[in-house]
Design a protein around this motif. Structure first.
Motif, PDB file in Angstrom:
ATOM      1  N   GLY A  58       0.844  -1.190   0.000  1.00 20.34           N
ATOM      2  CA  GLY A  58       0.000   0.000   0.000  1.00 20.34           C
ATOM      3  C   GLY A  58       0.878   1.237   0.000  1.00 20.34           C
ATOM      4  N   HIS A  59       0.255   2.415   0.121  1.00 20.58           N
ATOM      5  CA  HIS A  59       1.068   3.641   0.173  1.00 20.58           C
ATOM      6  C   HIS A  59       0.451   4.592   1.184  1.00 20.58           C
ATOM      7  CE1 HIS A  59      -1.804   6.125  -2.267  1.00 20.58           C
ATOM      8  NE2 HIS A  59      -2.126   4.965  -2.779  1.00 20.58           N
ATOM      9  N   ILE A  60       1.303   5.042   2.107  1.00 17.75           N
ATOM     10  CA  ILE A  60       0.812   5.942   3.149  1.00 17.75           C
ATOM     11  C   ILE A  60       0.876   7.391   2.684  1.00 17.75           C
ATOM     12  CG2 ILE A  60       2.816   6.604   4.603  1.00 17.75           C
ATOM     13  CD1 ILE A  60       1.044   5.108   6.879  1.00 17.75           C
TER      14      ILE A  60
ATOM     15  N   LEU B 115      -8.399   7.332   3.328  1.00 17.05           N
ATOM     16  CA  LEU B 115      -8.317   5.900   3.018  1.00 17.05           C
ATOM     17  C   LEU B 115      -7.398   5.551   1.852  1.00 17.05           C
ATOM     18  CD1 LEU B 115     -12.146   5.186   3.300  1.00 17.05           C
ATOM     19  CD2 LEU B 115     -10.389   4.550   4.969  1.00 17.05           C
ATOM     20  N   ASP B 116      -7.279   6.441   0.892  1.00 13.79           N
ATOM     21  CA  ASP B 116      -6.540   6.136  -0.335  1.00 13.79           C
ATOM     22  C   ASP B 116      -5.101   5.753   0.004  1.00 13.79           C
ATOM     23  OD1 ASP B 116      -5.250   6.044  -2.761  1.00 13.79           O
ATOM     24  OD2 ASP B 116      -5.865   8.043  -3.420  1.00 13.79           O
ATOM     25  N   GLY B 117      -4.778   4.491  -0.207  1.00 11.73           N
ATOM     26  CA  GLY B 117      -3.403   4.031   0.000  1.00 11.73           C
ATOM     27  C   GLY B 117      -3.129   3.536   1.400  1.00 11.73           C
ATOM     28  N   CYS B 118      -3.557   4.323   2.415  1.00  6.90           N
ATOM     29  CA  CYS B 118      -3.221   3.907   3.789  1.00  6.90           C
ATOM     30  C   CYS B 118      -4.136   2.788   4.261  1.00  6.90           C
ATOM     31  CB  CYS B 118      -3.208   5.086   4.746  1.00  6.90           C
ATOM     32  SG  CYS B 118      -4.659   6.097   4.686  1.00  6.90           S
TER      33      CYS B 118
ATOM     34  N   ASP C 285       5.888   7.339  -2.447  1.00  7.42           N
ATOM     35  CA  ASP C 285       5.371   8.266  -3.465  1.00  7.42           C
ATOM     36  C   ASP C 285       4.580   7.575  -4.564  1.00  7.42           C
ATOM     37  OD1 ASP C 285       4.765  10.638  -4.623  1.00  7.42           O
ATOM     38  OD2 ASP C 285       6.784  11.125  -5.315  1.00  7.42           O
ATOM     39  N   GLU C 286       3.487   6.940  -4.185  1.00  4.19           N
ATOM     40  CA  GLU C 286       2.571   6.396  -5.196  1.00  4.19           C
ATOM     41  C   GLU C 286       1.914   7.533  -5.964  1.00  4.19           C
ATOM     42  OE1 GLU C 286      -1.292   4.860  -6.846  1.00  4.19           O
ATOM     43  OE2 GLU C 286      -0.952   6.519  -5.489  1.00  4.19           O
ATOM     44  N   GLU C 287       1.565   8.600  -5.231  1.00  2.13           N
ATOM     45  CA  GLU C 287       0.709   9.631  -5.825  1.00  2.13           C
ATOM     46  C   GLU C 287       1.439  10.549  -6.804  1.00  2.13           C
ATOM     47  OE1 GLU C 287      -2.372   9.628  -5.569  1.00  2.13           O
ATOM     48  OE2 GLU C 287      -3.002   8.755  -3.678  1.00  2.13           O
ATOM     49  N   GLY C 288       2.722  10.771  -6.590  1.00  2.00           N
ATOM     50  CA  GLY C 288       3.431  11.701  -7.474  1.00  2.00           C
ATOM     51  C   GLY C 288       2.915  13.123  -7.357  1.00  2.00           C
TER      52      GLY C 288
ATOM     53  N   LEU D  57      -5.157  -4.099  -1.306  1.00  2.00           N
ATOM     54  CA  LEU D  57      -6.560  -3.731  -1.067  1.00  2.00           C
ATOM     55  C   LEU D  57      -6.654  -2.228  -1.244  1.00  2.00           C
ATOM     56  CD1 LEU D  57      -9.470  -4.229   0.178  1.00  2.00           C
ATOM     57  CD2 LEU D  57      -8.418  -3.767   2.394  1.00  2.00           C
ATOM     58  N   HIS D  58      -7.587  -1.753  -2.058  1.00  2.00           N
ATOM     59  CA  HIS D  58      -7.677  -0.319  -2.291  1.00  2.00           C
ATOM     60  C   HIS D  58      -9.130   0.101  -2.350  1.00  2.00           C
ATOM     61  CE1 HIS D  58      -6.484   3.617  -3.868  1.00  2.00           C
ATOM     62  NE2 HIS D  58      -5.227   3.277  -3.647  1.00  2.00           N
ATOM     63  N   ILE D  59      -9.383   1.358  -2.012  1.00  2.00           N
ATOM     64  CA  ILE D  59     -10.733   1.880  -2.254  1.00  2.00           C
ATOM     65  C   ILE D  59     -10.925   1.982  -3.767  1.00  2.00           C
ATOM     66  CG2 ILE D  59     -11.092   3.109  -0.079  1.00  2.00           C
ATOM     67  CD1 ILE D  59     -10.165   5.685  -1.588  1.00  2.00           C
TER      68      ILE D  59
ATOM     69  N   LEU E 259      -4.091   3.713 -12.321  1.00  2.00           N
ATOM     70  CA  LEU E 259      -2.968   2.793 -12.107  1.00  2.00           C
ATOM     71  C   LEU E 259      -2.732   2.656 -10.609  1.00  2.00           C
ATOM     72  CD1 LEU E 259      -0.543   4.015 -14.852  1.00  2.00           C
ATOM     73  CD2 LEU E 259      -1.294   1.665 -14.559  1.00  2.00           C
ATOM     74  N   HIS E 260      -2.127   1.568 -10.210  1.00  2.00           N
ATOM     75  CA  HIS E 260      -1.793   1.360  -8.800  1.00  2.00           C
ATOM     76  C   HIS E 260      -0.406   0.738  -8.736  1.00  2.00           C
ATOM     77  CE1 HIS E 260      -5.703   2.323  -7.109  1.00  2.00           C
ATOM     78  NE2 HIS E 260      -6.266   1.679  -8.101  1.00  2.00           N
ATOM     79  N   ASP E 261       0.187   0.755  -7.530  1.00  2.00           N
ATOM     80  CA  ASP E 261       1.471   0.078  -7.332  1.00  2.00           C
ATOM     81  C   ASP E 261       1.381  -1.383  -7.778  1.00  2.00           C
ATOM     82  OD1 ASP E 261       2.985   2.251  -6.125  1.00  2.00           O
ATOM     83  OD2 ASP E 261       1.679   2.010  -4.384  1.00  2.00           O
TER      84      ASP E 261
HETATM   85 ZN   LIG Z   1      -3.970   4.999  -3.895  1.00  2.00          ZN
END
Ligand SMILES: [Zn+2]
Length: 416
Positions: free
Chosen positions: A79-81, A90-93, A125-128, A191-193, A358-360
């Motif tokens: 995931g990505h915090i 919620l997004d990532g964390c 840095d998933e979000e960029g 797991l992602h929203i 896209l996701h990790d």
């Molecule tokens: Zn995300």
């Protein structure tokens, strides 16, 4: 359900994280900033409370927590915090914290020694959001990062990415060394929203993700002739805007025929761009996405043909420039099946759907690791916004279903 698993704890921890790292405008965990480092420290302290769990940062700044099992073969949960500025809770964390909870559950169930090695990874840095480079840590790990394109990035204050990385102990030239973390990776789960309205509209809590859309992103420029808006009769105009505008309803027809694809004209600029002139040049940006590579290629071909047809009709010219593209990335068929089963076991009905964003997980799949992904419903179908939300009962069932998926994946890893 594993004995030590406590999905309510995940919800409590997500709220704790929100109170630590959000302000009245939403989450502020932008990667490579002090707030992100604070969130990371908080996460690491949770992980290190588990006896036998080893935590370290890799060459790209991804945080790995490892619980060694009887087998070296590893189940990865990621995931990505990091968040966008003014992001949701919620997004990532959710992904990362569900991973922490599952690690706890497995730790308790197997008394600290599971049959396979289990690793939680928090991607950097998933979000960029700051430097405009999404999936930084995971693309470094997959080896697909474009070094020359990324090396020159700056944020809006002119700070270089390479310098921001250095402040967090990362040497940009070595980020691809992160790839060695995937050495024993046998499966990757996320797991992602959903971040969209599909599950909400069908009133379903959970979905199985088939893969991420392929993307074709282009700029299309129509060129006609500037002419006086008073003295030029309608039948004498070479109006670039008219040709571009005809693309707008056409892309809805193209997407409709494609069965599942989406097309967007995201921007339109005109020259000379004054109220008293026919438009000489009209540039639109065009984004097309589909899960099926052939269908995506067909959508692109149809759009090109349509643009040429409208250009000819209006006596203007047209040219296309590719801005960016990526192929569709399909997830592992076994993990897709396990994901369906894991959802069914909670009493929910599984729905298979593609991911538009896209996701990790897509980067890990590109690196050749069998990958599976689960979505949980997003209220309002919205994210990257402080109103991003999911019902707590759905978060709970998501953590439970995701733990089921982790169990099935461990059994499968051992049988391979
Ligand atoms: Zn995300």
């Amino acid at each position: 359900m594993a004995e030590g698993l406590n999905p309510q704890r995940t919800i409590a921890e997500l709220k704790e994280l929100r109170s630590l790292t959000a302000d009245e405008n939403g989450a502020q965990r932008i990667a490579f900033t002090p707030m992100w480092a604070k969130a990371r420290q908080w996460l690491r302290s949770k992980l290190e409370k588990l006896p036998g769990v080893e935590a370290h940062n890799d060459a790209a700044g991804n945080l790995w927590a490892t619980l060694h099992g009887d087998s070296e073969k590893a189940l990865l949960i990621g995931g990505h915090i990091d968040s966008v500025p003014n992001g949701g809770w919620l997004d990532g964390c959710l992904d990362t914290m569900a991973g922490v909870e599952i690690l706890r559950g497995i730790h308790a169930q197997y008394k600290g020694k599971p049959p396979v090695t289990v690793r939680v990874v928090d991607w950097a840095d998933e979000e960029g959001a700051r430097f405009g480079k999404s999936l930084f840590g995971s693309s470094a790990c997959s080896g697909k990062i474009d070094m020359s394109e990324t090396r020159i990035l700056n944020d809006k204050d002119g700070v270089r990415l390479v310098d921001a990385l250095k402040e967090h102990g990362i040497d940009f030239e070595k980020v691809r060394d992160s790839g060695k973390e995937l050495k024993n990776a046998s499966a990757y789960l996320e797991l992602h929203i959903e971040q969209g309205p599909v599950l909400l509209d069908l009133d379903l809590p959970l979905g199985t993700v088939l893969g991420t859309f392929g993307v074709e992103r282009h700029a299309i420029t129509f060129c006609g002739q500037a002419a006086h808006s008073g003295s030029t009769p309608m039948n004498r105009r070479r109006d670039a805007f008219l040709a571009a505008a005809k693309m707008s309803p056409e892309i809805y027809r193209i997407a409709g025929r494609s069965k599942g694809g989406v097309c967007t004209i995201g921007s339109c600029t005109t020259k000379p761009g004054i109220v008293t002139s026919v438009v000489a040049d009209c540039r639109i940006t065009f984004d097309q996405r589909h899960l099926d590579a052939k269908a995506l290629a067909r959508m692109l071909q149809e759009a090109k043909e349509a643009s040429e047809h409208f250009a000819k009709e209006g006596n203007v010219s047209v040219k296309w420039e590719r801005i960016w593209n990526i192929e569709p990335i399909l997830f592992n068929k076994h993990l897709i099946k396990f994901c369906d089963e894991a959802i069914s076991e909670t009493g929910a009905k599984p729905l298979r759907l593609p991911s538009g964003p896209l996701h990790d997980a897509a980067e890990v799949a590109r690196a050749g690791v069998p990958t599976g992904m689960m979505f949980v419903q997003s209220l309002h179908g919205i994210s990257h916004n402080k109103i991003e939300d999911t019902k707590e009962e759905h978060l709970e069932i998501a953590v439970t279903a995701f733990a089921n998926l982790a169990d099935k994946s461990m059994v499968w890893i051992l049988s391979k």
